[in-house]
Design an enzyme around this catalytic site. Structure first.
Site, PDB file in Angstrom:
ATOM      1  N   ASP A  19       5.359  45.728   4.196  1.00  0.00           N
ATOM      2  CA  ASP A  19       4.394  44.714   4.636  1.00  0.00           C
ATOM      3  C   ASP A  19       4.124  43.701   3.522  1.00  0.00           C
ATOM      4  O   ASP A  19       4.129  44.048   2.344  1.00  0.00           O
ATOM      5  CB  ASP A  19       3.087  45.406   5.047  1.00  0.00           C
ATOM      6  N   GLY A  20       3.876  42.458   3.932  1.00  0.00           N
ATOM      7  CA  GLY A  20       3.443  41.431   2.987  1.00  0.00           C
ATOM      8  C   GLY A  20       4.439  40.317   2.748  1.00  0.00           C
ATOM      9  O   GLY A  20       4.203  39.437   1.910  1.00  0.00           O
ATOM     10  N   ASN A  21       5.550  40.295   3.494  1.00  0.00           N
ATOM     11  CA  ASN A  21       6.558  39.252   3.277  1.00  0.00           C
ATOM     12  C   ASN A  21       6.004  37.850   3.540  1.00  0.00           C
ATOM     13  O   ASN A  21       6.240  36.924   2.765  1.00  0.00           O
ATOM     14  CB  ASN A  21       7.770  39.480   4.186  1.00  0.00           C
ATOM     15  N   GLY A  22       5.277  37.703   4.656  1.00  0.00           N
ATOM     16  CA  GLY A  22       4.737  36.396   5.008  1.00  0.00           C
ATOM     17  C   GLY A  22       3.716  35.905   4.007  1.00  0.00           C
ATOM     18  O   GLY A  22       3.741  34.740   3.586  1.00  0.00           O
ATOM     19  N   ARG A  23       2.817  36.804   3.587  1.00  0.00           N
ATOM     20  CA  ARG A  23       1.799  36.416   2.611  1.00  0.00           C
ATOM     21  C   ARG A  23       2.419  36.058   1.267  1.00  0.00           C
ATOM     22  O   ARG A  23       1.977  35.141   0.578  1.00  0.00           O
ATOM     23  CB  ARG A  23       0.780  37.546   2.445  1.00  0.00           C
ATOM     24  N   TRP A  24       3.471  36.800   0.898  1.00  0.00           N
ATOM     25  CA  TRP A  24       4.168  36.519  -0.351  1.00  0.00           C
ATOM     26  C   TRP A  24       4.733  35.101  -0.327  1.00  0.00           C
ATOM     27  O   TRP A  24       4.624  34.345  -1.306  1.00  0.00           O
ATOM     28  CB  TRP A  24       5.280  37.541  -0.536  1.00  0.00           C
ATOM     29  N   SER A  64       9.059  45.900  14.485  1.00  0.00           N
ATOM     30  CA  SER A  64       8.367  46.657  15.528  1.00  0.00           C
ATOM     31  C   SER A  64       8.534  45.984  16.884  1.00  0.00           C
ATOM     32  O   SER A  64       8.907  44.808  16.968  1.00  0.00           O
ATOM     33  CB  SER A  64       6.870  46.772  15.197  1.00  0.00           C
ATOM     34  N   ASN A  67       6.574  42.925  17.054  1.00  0.00           N
ATOM     35  CA  ASN A  67       7.069  41.758  16.315  1.00  0.00           C
ATOM     36  C   ASN A  67       7.813  40.762  17.192  1.00  0.00           C
ATOM     37  O   ASN A  67       7.983  39.594  16.811  1.00  0.00           O
ATOM     38  CB  ASN A  67       7.985  42.191  15.165  1.00  0.00           C
ATOM     39  N   TRP A  68       8.258  41.209  18.374  1.00  0.00           N
ATOM     40  CA  TRP A  68       8.938  40.272  19.274  1.00  0.00           C
ATOM     41  C   TRP A  68       8.009  39.141  19.700  1.00  0.00           C
ATOM     42  O   TRP A  68       8.473  38.073  20.136  1.00  0.00           O
ATOM     43  CB  TRP A  68       9.456  40.995  20.515  1.00  0.00           C
ATOM     44  N   ARG A  70       6.150  37.404  17.777  1.00  0.00           N
ATOM     45  CA  ARG A  70       6.025  36.404  16.716  1.00  0.00           C
ATOM     46  C   ARG A  70       6.740  35.109  17.132  1.00  0.00           C
ATOM     47  O   ARG A  70       7.514  35.097  18.094  1.00  0.00           O
ATOM     48  CB  ARG A  70       6.617  36.945  15.412  1.00  0.00           C
TER      49      ARG A  70
END
Length: 244
Positions: A19-24, A64, A67-68, A70
């Site tokens: 978790d955290g790819n987008g925030r990164w 997940s 996630n579809w 998104r």
């Protein structure tokens, strides 16, 4: 730091919520897919670290069923990244005797991604070292529903009696039927939930949460998680005195 670990208490199965790819990416003023692309390094570090320590199974929550929902551009980019990453990593998996498996509703993947995944699983199936399990288009509730439907069908067809439905029977109808339950779950980015991941299998798993965003996750963070795990007493409902 690896030398400080007790080699007799290395978890045989580690599951990771990456978790955290987008925030990164947002912290760097970039689009979310930039974070997903940089997360590949973290995956490689985690796989290598687990292999070096003797972990037998590593399950990565890659995508997940939720996630579809998104944005389409992000989902399409993620699917392309999946294809590219698998293609690049298969030679390394072969070299290091690593087997690839998947769990989830993989039939919902785009044809190109589905075919590349099947190809990688087939190519690595004889490898006898660590097994990397990709959870793709996966959710725990979906998996349990699939298991219930399978069991009901067997009862209807008189292949199974209702009184024969045990915990073992349920486990044998899950996607993970040939995979031991995780001893350790790692979730990055500071979120304190399991997000519909391995709901049945995590019943007695030790949970470890870190503030580190997934693209920044490295072998030293893996060692920290395992070190924390080794300090815990796993009682499985018994008292501390009984375990000792």
């Amino acid at each position: 730091m690896k030398e400080s670990l007790d080699k007799t208490k290395i978890p045989q199965h580690i599951a990771v919520i990456m978790d955290g790819n987008g925030r990164w990416a947002q912290q760097k003023g970039a689009m979310r897919i930039f974070g997903h692309k940089n997360a590949v390094t973290a995956v490689r570090e985690c796989v290598e670290g687990c292999a070096e320590l003797g972990v037998k199974f590593l399950t990565l929550y890659a995508f997940s069923t939720e996630n579809w929902a998104r944005p389409k551009d992000e989902v399409d980019a993620l699917m392309e990244l999946l294809v590219e990453t698998i293609a690049k990593e298969v030679p390394t998996m072969m070299k290091n005797n690593i087997r690839l498996l998947s769990i989830g509703d993989v039939n919902t993947l785009p044809k190109k991604a589905h075919n590349k995944l099947k190809e990688a699983i087939e190519l690595t199936k004889a490898n006898s070292g660590m097994t990397v399990v990709l959870a793709i288009s996966y959710s725990g509730r979906w998996e349990i529903r699939e298991a219930v439907q399978s069991i009901v069908e067997k009862v209807v067809n008189k292949e199974l009696k209702i009184e024969e439905i045990t915990q073992e029977v349920i486990a044998a109808n899950l996607n993970t039927k040939n995979i031991p339950d995780p001893e350790l779950l790692i979730r990055t980015s500071g979120e304190l939930r399991i997000s519909n991941f391995l709901l049945w299998q995590l019943a007695y798993t030790e949970l470890y949460f870190t503030e580190v965003l997934w693209p920044d996750f490295r072998k030293e963070h893996l060692v920290q998680a395992i070190s924390d795990y080794q300090k815990r007493e796993r009682r499985f409902g018994l008292t501390g005195a009984q375990v000792k």
